[in-house]
Design a protein around this motif. Structure first.
Motif, PDB file in Angstrom:
ATOM      1  N   GLN A  10      83.490 -51.171  27.630  1.00  0.00           N
ATOM      2  CA  GLN A  10      82.644 -49.980  27.664  1.00  0.00           C
ATOM      3  C   GLN A  10      82.226 -49.558  26.258  1.00  0.00           C
ATOM      4  OE1 GLN A  10      85.479 -47.626  29.902  1.00  0.00           O
ATOM      5  NE2 GLN A  10      84.092 -47.534  31.677  1.00  0.00           N
ATOM      6  N   VAL A  11      83.167 -49.615  25.310  1.00  0.00           N
ATOM      7  CA  VAL A  11      82.848 -49.250  23.924  1.00  0.00           C
ATOM      8  C   VAL A  11      81.857 -50.246  23.336  1.00  0.00           C
ATOM      9  CG1 VAL A  11      83.794 -49.007  21.586  1.00  0.00           C
ATOM     10  CG2 VAL A  11      85.028 -48.042  23.548  1.00  0.00           C
ATOM     11  N   ARG A  12      82.095 -51.538  23.564  1.00  0.00           N
ATOM     12  CA  ARG A  12      81.193 -52.575  23.045  1.00  0.00           C
ATOM     13  C   ARG A  12      79.763 -52.347  23.550  1.00  0.00           C
ATOM     14  NH1 ARG A  12      82.001 -57.065  20.701  1.00  0.00           N
ATOM     15  NH2 ARG A  12      84.213 -57.222  21.242  1.00  0.00           N
ATOM     16  N   ALA A  13      79.627 -52.052  24.862  1.00  0.00           N
ATOM     17  CA  ALA A  13      78.298 -51.828  25.443  1.00  0.00           C
ATOM     18  C   ALA A  13      77.665 -50.554  24.882  1.00  0.00           C
ATOM     19  CB  ALA A  13      78.405 -51.746  26.967  1.00  0.00           C
ATOM     20  N   ALA A  14      78.447 -49.485  24.774  1.00  0.00           N
ATOM     21  CA  ALA A  14      77.912 -48.209  24.285  1.00  0.00           C
ATOM     22  C   ALA A  14      77.444 -48.302  22.841  1.00  0.00           C
ATOM     23  CB  ALA A  14      78.965 -47.114  24.429  1.00  0.00           C
ATOM     24  N   LEU A  15      78.144 -49.102  22.021  1.00  0.00           N
ATOM     25  CA  LEU A  15      77.780 -49.253  20.611  1.00  0.00           C
ATOM     26  C   LEU A  15      76.830 -50.420  20.380  1.00  0.00           C
ATOM     27  CD1 LEU A  15      81.236 -48.539  18.889  1.00  0.00           C
ATOM     28  CD2 LEU A  15      79.291 -46.985  19.168  1.00  0.00           C
ATOM     29  N   ASP A  16      76.504 -51.166  21.438  1.00  0.00           N
ATOM     30  CA  ASP A  16      75.582 -52.300  21.361  1.00  0.00           C
ATOM     31  C   ASP A  16      76.025 -53.300  20.293  1.00  0.00           C
ATOM     32  OD1 ASP A  16      73.370 -53.816  22.105  1.00  0.00           O
ATOM     33  OD2 ASP A  16      72.061 -52.843  20.632  1.00  0.00           O
ATOM     34  N   LEU A  17      77.295 -53.717  20.387  1.00  0.00           N
ATOM     35  CA  LEU A  17      77.881 -54.613  19.393  1.00  0.00           C
ATOM     36  C   LEU A  17      77.693 -56.075  19.772  1.00  0.00           C
ATOM     37  CD1 LEU A  17      81.275 -52.754  18.835  1.00  0.00           C
ATOM     38  CD2 LEU A  17      79.272 -52.730  17.317  1.00  0.00           C
ATOM     39  N   GLU A  63      90.411 -43.506  26.901  1.00  0.00           N
ATOM     40  CA  GLU A  63      89.375 -42.966  27.775  1.00  0.00           C
ATOM     41  C   GLU A  63      88.259 -43.954  28.064  1.00  0.00           C
ATOM     42  OE1 GLU A  63      88.336 -39.392  25.747  1.00  0.00           O
ATOM     43  OE2 GLU A  63      90.178 -38.383  26.364  1.00  0.00           O
ATOM     44  N   ALA A  64      88.289 -45.118  27.425  1.00  0.00           N
ATOM     45  CA  ALA A  64      87.258 -46.127  27.662  1.00  0.00           C
ATOM     46  C   ALA A  64      87.855 -47.497  27.395  1.00  0.00           C
ATOM     47  CB  ALA A  64      86.058 -45.888  26.750  1.00  0.00           C
ATOM     48  N   SER A  65      87.308 -48.490  28.055  1.00  0.00           N
ATOM     49  CA  SER A  65      87.769 -49.865  27.845  1.00  0.00           C
ATOM     50  C   SER A  65      87.040 -50.478  26.652  1.00  0.00           C
ATOM     51  CB  SER A  65      87.501 -50.705  29.092  1.00  0.00           C
ATOM     52  OG  SER A  65      86.098 -50.894  29.249  1.00  0.00           O
ATOM     53  N   VAL A  66      87.552 -51.589  26.173  1.00  0.00           N
ATOM     54  CA  VAL A  66      86.909 -52.321  25.083  1.00  0.00           C
ATOM     55  C   VAL A  66      85.471 -52.672  25.483  1.00  0.00           C
ATOM     56  CG1 VAL A  66      86.922 -54.540  23.858  1.00  0.00           C
ATOM     57  CG2 VAL A  66      89.030 -53.211  24.062  1.00  0.00           C
ATOM     58  N   PRO A 115      78.860 -59.901  20.288  1.00  0.00           N
ATOM     59  CA  PRO A 115      80.123 -60.391  20.853  1.00  0.00           C
ATOM     60  C   PRO A 115      81.164 -60.773  19.798  1.00  0.00           C
ATOM     61  CG  PRO A 115      78.247 -61.471  21.903  1.00  0.00           C
ATOM     62  CD  PRO A 115      77.698 -60.653  20.773  1.00  0.00           C
ATOM     63  N   GLY A 116      80.731 -61.150  18.596  1.00  0.00           N
ATOM     64  CA  GLY A 116      81.671 -61.577  17.560  1.00  0.00           C
ATOM     65  C   GLY A 116      82.359 -60.450  16.814  1.00  0.00           C
ATOM     66  N   ILE A 117      81.982 -59.215  17.099  1.00  0.00           N
ATOM     67  CA  ILE A 117      82.595 -58.071  16.410  1.00  0.00           C
ATOM     68  C   ILE A 117      83.795 -57.601  17.219  1.00  0.00           C
ATOM     69  CG2 ILE A 117      82.269 -55.690  15.621  1.00  0.00           C
ATOM     70  CD1 ILE A 117      79.302 -56.412  15.221  1.00  0.00           C
ATOM     71  N   PRO A 118      85.006 -57.661  16.637  1.00  0.00           N
ATOM     72  CA  PRO A 118      86.193 -57.230  17.373  1.00  0.00           C
ATOM     73  C   PRO A 118      86.181 -55.729  17.659  1.00  0.00           C
ATOM     74  CG  PRO A 118      86.807 -58.472  15.403  1.00  0.00           C
ATOM     75  CD  PRO A 118      85.341 -58.177  15.309  1.00  0.00           C
ATOM     76  N   VAL A 119      86.643 -55.367  18.842  1.00  0.00           N
ATOM     77  CA  VAL A 119      86.871 -53.969  19.206  1.00  0.00           C
ATOM     78  C   VAL A 119      88.336 -53.875  19.597  1.00  0.00           C
ATOM     79  CG1 VAL A 119      86.289 -52.093  20.791  1.00  0.00           C
ATOM     80  CG2 VAL A 119      84.495 -53.671  20.016  1.00  0.00           C
ATOM     81  N   VAL A 120      89.081 -53.030  18.897  1.00  0.00           N
ATOM     82  CA  VAL A 120      90.530 -52.936  19.091  1.00  0.00           C
ATOM     83  C   VAL A 120      90.895 -51.499  19.420  1.00  0.00           C
ATOM     84  CG1 VAL A 120      92.788 -53.327  18.039  1.00  0.00           C
ATOM     85  CG2 VAL A 120      90.847 -54.781  17.380  1.00  0.00           C
ATOM     86  N   LEU A 121      91.572 -51.295  20.546  1.00  0.00           N
ATOM     87  CA  LEU A 121      92.102 -49.966  20.867  1.00  0.00           C
ATOM     88  C   LEU A 121      93.332 -49.741  20.003  1.00  0.00           C
ATOM     89  CD1 LEU A 121      91.879 -50.046  24.779  1.00  0.00           C
ATOM     90  CD2 LEU A 121      90.207 -49.130  23.155  1.00  0.00           C
ATOM     91  N   CYS A 122      93.427 -48.566  19.377  1.00  0.00           N
ATOM     92  CA  CYS A 122      94.537 -48.334  18.446  1.00  0.00           C
ATOM     93  C   CYS A 122      94.931 -46.864  18.420  1.00  0.00           C
ATOM     94  CB  CYS A 122      94.142 -48.796  17.042  1.00  0.00           C
ATOM     95  SG  CYS A 122      92.769 -47.856  16.310  1.00  0.00           S
ATOM     96  N   PRO A 153      81.267 -57.970   7.004  1.00  0.00           N
ATOM     97  CA  PRO A 153      82.011 -58.142   8.260  1.00  0.00           C
ATOM     98  C   PRO A 153      82.808 -56.878   8.605  1.00  0.00           C
ATOM     99  CG  PRO A 153      82.429 -59.970   6.756  1.00  0.00           C
ATOM    100  CD  PRO A 153      81.688 -58.926   5.982  1.00  0.00           C
ATOM    101  N   PHE A 154      82.839 -56.529   9.890  1.00  0.00           N
ATOM    102  CA  PHE A 154      83.602 -55.342  10.284  1.00  0.00           C
ATOM    103  C   PHE A 154      84.165 -55.494  11.682  1.00  0.00           C
ATOM    104  CE2 PHE A 154      79.353 -54.503  11.835  1.00  0.00           C
ATOM    105  CZ  PHE A 154      79.532 -53.824  13.023  1.00  0.00           C
ATOM    106  N   ALA A 155      85.148 -54.663  11.960  1.00  0.00           N
ATOM    107  CA  ALA A 155      85.717 -54.538  13.298  1.00  0.00           C
ATOM    108  C   ALA A 155      85.687 -53.063  13.658  1.00  0.00           C
ATOM    109  CB  ALA A 155      87.151 -55.062  13.330  1.00  0.00           C
ATOM    110  N   VAL A 156      85.672 -52.779  14.942  1.00  0.00           N
ATOM    111  CA  VAL A 156      85.704 -51.397  15.413  1.00  0.00           C
ATOM    112  C   VAL A 156      87.098 -51.101  15.938  1.00  0.00           C
ATOM    113  CG1 VAL A 156      84.789 -49.759  17.113  1.00  0.00           C
ATOM    114  CG2 VAL A 156      83.243 -51.367  15.965  1.00  0.00           C
ATOM    115  N   GLY A 157      87.702 -50.057  15.397  1.00  0.00           N
ATOM    116  CA  GLY A 157      88.987 -49.572  15.888  1.00  0.00           C
ATOM    117  C   GLY A 157      88.749 -48.303  16.687  1.00  0.00           C
ATOM    118  N   VAL A 158      89.079 -48.323  17.966  1.00  0.00           N
ATOM    119  CA  VAL A 158      88.890 -47.147  18.812  1.00  0.00           C
ATOM    120  C   VAL A 158      90.173 -46.336  18.768  1.00  0.00           C
ATOM    121  CG1 VAL A 158      88.320 -46.306  21.119  1.00  0.00           C
ATOM    122  CG2 VAL A 158      87.322 -48.461  20.295  1.00  0.00           C
ATOM    123  N   ASN A 159      90.121 -45.208  18.078  1.00  0.00           N
ATOM    124  CA  ASN A 159      91.302 -44.374  17.902  1.00  0.00           C
ATOM    125  C   ASN A 159      91.583 -43.624  19.198  1.00  0.00           C
ATOM    126  OD1 ASN A 159      93.458 -43.006  16.853  1.00  0.00           O
ATOM    127  ND2 ASN A 159      92.276 -41.759  15.423  1.00  0.00           N
TER     128      ASN A 159
END
Length: 198
Positions: free
Chosen positions: A149-156, A144-147, A158-165, A131-137
């Motif tokens: 946009q990042v989710r779509a670009a990384l083809d994640l 520079e991108a929304s959650v 829906p259950g994988i969290p993307v957190v701006l941090c 299990p993993f989550a993506v932290g956008v540093n």
């Protein structure tokens, strides 16, 4: 009168990996959340590495992790989280299997300026069903991108969290860590549910 057990209660230890591309902030994140001085294996970069490591987007980087970073967080008296930061360069990926052994989950740090550097980490954890989550540093507070946009670009999924941090900030880094723990808990509960109904 029954005797009281005076044996100390040993805390449950959880292992979380912090992975991502070269220069994305893994060492900084481990250092920002660790309650003890983190173990870092940073070495100065030399001219020789400039021909080996891709410095695109991190031209000012002067040191790099050559083995791993290590930190610790006590969540409760009976729960301790150990963080292991992975090296980001391709030439050190041979260590990832050993570092991933026994990991409850992982954080994949991403830099929106170099999202393609996240694919190897994502593929690694997906293929091992960790299990993993993506932290956008968000470097220097820039988002520079929304959650989405990042989710779509990384083809994640829906259950994988993307957190701006901002990995320099302890609370911000803890939010990413909590999202990994939540995903791991949900996956474990789903697995137990399948076993109970299977």
């Amino acid at each position: 009168m029954p005797s009281v057990n005076s044996e100390p209660i040993l805390p449950t230890a959880l292992k979380i990996l912090v992975a991502g591309g070269f220069g994305v902030g893994k060492t900084t994140m481990v250092g920002s959340v660790s309650e003890v001085p983190p173990l870092e294996t940073e070495e100065r970069m030399t001219e020789v590495s400039r021909g080996v490591d891709d410095l695109s987007g991190v031209e000012n980087k002067v040191a790099t992790t050559v083995a791993m970073d290590f930190g610790r967080i006590t969540v409760a008296s009976d729960l301790v989280v150990y963080l292991f930061g992975t090296p980001g360069q391709d030439r050190f990926w041979f260590m990832w299997d050993d570092l991933a052994n026994g990991a409850l989950g992982a954080i994949v740090l991403a830099d929106t300026r170099r999202l393609d550097a996240s694919f190897a980490s994502i593929d690694f954890f997906e293929s091992r069903e960790i299990p993993f989550a993506v932290g956008v540093n968000c470097f220097h507070g820039r988002r520079e991108a929304s959650v989405e946009q990042v989710r779509a670009a990384l083809d994640l999924d829906p259950g994988i969290p993307v957190v701006l941090c901002d990995v320099r900030d302890r609370n911000s880094s803890r939010e990413v860590l909590l999202s990994v723990l939540q995903v791991a808990r949900m996956r474990a509960a789903a697995r137990l549910s399948r076993l109970g109904h299977g």
